[in-house]
Design a protein around this motif. Structure first.
Motif, mmCIF file in Angstrom:
data_model
loop_
_atom_site.group_PDB
_atom_site.id
_atom_site.type_symbol
_atom_site.label_atom_id
_atom_site.label_comp_id
_atom_site.label_asym_id
_atom_site.label_seq_id
_atom_site.Cartn_x
_atom_site.Cartn_y
_atom_site.Cartn_z
ATOM 1 N N ASP A 132 34.739 51.421 49.758
ATOM 2 C CA ASP A 132 36.100 51.937 49.600
ATOM 3 C C ASP A 132 36.284 52.315 48.133
ATOM 4 O OD1 ASP A 132 38.874 52.247 49.229
ATOM 5 O OD2 ASP A 132 39.338 50.761 50.776
ATOM 6 N N PRO A 133 36.594 53.588 47.824
ATOM 7 C CA PRO A 133 36.710 53.995 46.417
ATOM 8 C C PRO A 133 37.814 53.287 45.644
ATOM 9 C CG PRO A 133 37.438 55.753 47.890
ATOM 10 C CD PRO A 133 36.795 54.710 48.751
ATOM 11 N N ARG A 134 38.680 52.577 46.336
ATOM 12 C CA ARG A 134 39.715 51.813 45.624
ATOM 13 C C ARG A 134 39.144 50.534 45.019
ATOM 14 N NH1 ARG A 134 43.946 51.031 50.358
ATOM 15 N NH2 ARG A 134 41.929 50.590 51.381
ATOM 16 N N TYR A 135 37.934 50.136 45.467
ATOM 17 C CA TYR A 135 37.384 48.860 45.024
ATOM 18 C C TYR A 135 35.933 49.016 44.572
ATOM 19 C CZ TYR A 135 41.449 47.379 47.738
ATOM 20 O OH TYR A 135 42.723 47.242 48.234
ATOM 21 N N PRO A 136 35.690 49.830 43.559
ATOM 22 C CA PRO A 136 34.312 49.933 43.048
ATOM 23 C C PRO A 136 33.910 48.666 42.312
ATOM 24 C CG PRO A 136 35.807 51.166 41.638
ATOM 25 C CD PRO A 136 36.626 50.677 42.799
ATOM 26 N N ALA A 137 32.609 48.417 42.293
ATOM 27 C CA ALA A 137 32.086 47.226 41.620
ATOM 28 C C ALA A 137 30.846 47.601 40.822
ATOM 29 C CB ALA A 137 31.747 46.144 42.643
ATOM 30 N N LEU A 138 30.548 46.808 39.819
ATOM 31 C CA LEU A 138 29.346 47.028 39.018
ATOM 32 C C LEU A 138 28.122 46.962 39.919
ATOM 33 C CD1 LEU A 138 28.213 47.395 36.116
ATOM 34 C CD2 LEU A 138 28.095 44.899 35.969
ATOM 35 N N ALA A 139 27.270 47.972 39.840
ATOM 36 C CA ALA A 139 26.082 48.033 40.682
ATOM 37 C C ALA A 139 25.064 46.976 40.252
ATOM 38 C CB ALA A 139 25.454 49.424 40.601
#
Length: 412
Positions: free
Chosen positions: A294-301
Motif C-alpha cells: 500500500d503506497p500509504r505505508y512504505p517501509a525501508l527495504a
C-alpha cells in the motif's frame, strides 16, 4: 511521436511520449486511482504538462546500468536502432523491479517476452565449473529482457567478461561473477550474512557450489507472486540514476522520514555502521530503497547489494558522505554517533548497543568466512575481506575510527 504504456501491476495507468531525444511527456490516464500512482514522488493529481528533459527518475529505478547496459547495446542496439534511454526502457520495461512495468504502446504485459532461464540457472548454481560460454548464453538470453540497476563496476568487455552481471529470474535475482572482481559472489553472500546477524532485515541469498554466482531472493514480490512497489533513493530524491553519488546519508534519513510513518531510523543507523565496518564503498542512493504494498505505508527495504569493496579497491572510500558536503572518508566512531544523534534521532545510550551488536555480528561471521576460504582457496578477495573483518571485530569504541588506515591495506 513514440509512446510507451505504463502499468502498475496489470493496470495501465499512464503513458510516456517522446517528441524528440531529450524531450519526454508524462501523463496519467483519466480515471487513474491515487493508489495506482507510478511513484510516491508523482501523485496522480499533479500537473505534468511540462516536458521532461530526461526519463522521469521514477521510471529509472530498474533501468540497467554498466556492464548490462553495454551488453544490451551490443546485442540489440544495431537491430533495434537504440538511440536513447527511451528505446532501452521500451526493451526492458516489462521486467523491471517493483510494481511498475513499461511497454511499447498497445502491447499487453501478458504478451511481453517471457523471462525463463530455469535450466541455465540450475546448471550455474550446481555446476562445479562455470564456463564463459554459459555466461555468454545467459547474457544473450537475458540481457535484452532485463530491467535491473546496480551493476558494479561500470565497464564491459566481451572477452573476458568483466564485472558482476545481475538478472531477474522469477522470484530471485541472479548475480554472476566475472573476471574483473573474482570472488564477489562469495563476498556479497558473507556481507549479507553479517548484516543479518546485526539484526538488519536482509535479502536472502544462495551461493552456487562453485562460489561464482549468487541467487538473491527478491523482496519486491509477495509469496503469491504479487508485485510490490519499490523505489530507490535516487527516484525518491528526484534525481536521475547517474546522480546516485550526488547526495549524503543525511539526505537518505530525511527522505526516509518524509515518506514513512515509521522511518526505522535505528535500522538506517545500523546499516551505516555495518557499511562502515564492512568497508562497503558502493552504498549509494540506488542501494537504499522503500518497498510497499500500500503506497500509504512504505517501509525501508531490506539490505541488498552489500559488498566489501576494499577487497578489490584497496583505498576505496564511502559512496556517500554522512553529512551533505561532508568529507568523503570512512567515519570515525564520533562521526557515527553525531550522525545517529542528528539524523537518526537516537541517543548515545541507544547507539552503543547497536555498535556492540554490529561488532558481534562481524565476529559471528568470521568462522563462516574461514570456512569459505578453505572451500574456495582461489578467491583471493576472501583473504582481503578477512583482514577487514579482523580489524572490525577487534576495535574498541575508541578505535573504531582508525579502521580506514588498517583495513584498506590488506596483504595482496
Amino acid at each position: 511521436m513514440d509512446s510507451l504504456d505504463i502499468y502498475v501491476r496489470d493496470t495501465r495507468v499512464a503513458r510516456l511520449d517522446r517528441s524528440s531525444p531529450g524531450e519526454y511527456t508524462f501523463s496519467y490516464l483519466p480515471g487513474t486511482k491515487e493508489d495506482d500512482a507510478v511513484s510516491l514522488t508523482m501523485p496522480v493529481n499533479e500537473d505534468y504538462s511540462d516536458p521532461f528533459m530526461i526519463i522521469p527518475p521514477a521510471l529509472q529505478v530498474g533501468f540497467p546500468e554498466g556492464a548490462l547496459l553495454e551488453a544490451i547495446h551490443r546485442i540489440a542496439g544495431k537491430v533495434l536502432k537504440i538511440d536513447d534511454d527511451f528505446d532501452v526502457l521500451a526493451l526492458v520495461g516489462q521486467n523491471m523491479v517493483g510494481r511498475v512495468r513499461v511497454l511499447p504502446q498497445g502491447q499487453s504485459p501478458d504478451t511481453g517476452p517471457a523471462l525463463s532461464a530455469g535450466h541455465a540457472v540450475s546448471e550455474l548454481l550446481r555446476s562445479p565449473s562455470t564456463t564463459a560460454p554459459l555466461l555468454e548464453k545467459l547474457i544473450e538470453r537475458l540481457a535484452a529482457q532485463t530491467g535491473l540497476s546496480g551493476i558494479f563496476p561500470k565497464t564491459f568487455a566481451a572477452a573476458p567478461l568483466r564485472g558482476p552481471l545481475s538478472f531477474p529470474v522469477g522470484d530471485a535475482i541472479l548475480k554472476l561473477e566475472t573476471s574483473e572482481f573474482p570472488g564477489i559472489a562469495i563476498v556479497e553472500h558473507i556481507c549479507l550474512l553479517a548484516c543479518r546477524a546485526a539484526g538488519i532485515p536482509t535479502a536472502d541469498s544462495e551461493l552456487a557450489v562453485n562460489g561464482r554466482a549468487l541467487l538473491v531472493t527478491r523482496f519486491d514480490r509477495r509469496e503469491d507472486g504479487q508485485r510490490l512497489g519499490f523505489e530507490d533513493f535516487c527516484s525518491l530524491s528526484g534525481l536521475p540514476r547517474t546522480a546516485k553519488y550526488a547526495s549524503s546519508m543525511a539526505s537518505v534519513g530525511r527522505v526516509l522520514e518524509m515518506y514513512c510513518q515509521d522511518p526505522a531510523l535505528d535500522t538506517l543507523f545500523t546499516m551505516v555502521v555495518m557499511n562502515t565496518l564492512l568497508r562497503n564503498g558502493d552504498a549509494h542512493l540506488k542501494n537504499f530503497g522503500l518497498v510497499y504494498d500500500d503506497p500509504r505505508y512504505p517501509a525501508l527495504a531490506p539490505a541488498y547489494d552489500v559488498v566489501s569493496t576494499v577487497a578489490w579497491i584497496r583505498e576505496d572510500q564511502p559512496a556517500l558522505p554522512l553529512q551533505q558536503n561532508g568529507p568523503l572518508s570512512w567515519p570515525t566512531t564520533e562521526d557515527l554517533l553525531v550522525f545517529g544523534e542528528t539524523i537518526c534521532r537516537l541517543s548515545r545510550q541507544d547507539m552503543m548497543p547497536i555498535l556492540k551488536r554490529c561488532q558481534e555480528a562481524i565476529r559471528h561471521t568470521r568462522p563462516v568466512l574461514e570456512g569459505m576460504r578453505r572451500q574456495f582457496p582461489h578467491a583471493l578477495a576472501l583473504e582481503r575481506l578477512d583482514r577487514t573483518l579482523s580489524v572490525a571485530a577487534t576495535t574498541s569504541r575508541k578505535g573504531l575510527g582508525k579502521l580506514g588506515a588498517t583495513a584498506t591495506r590488506p596483504s595482496p
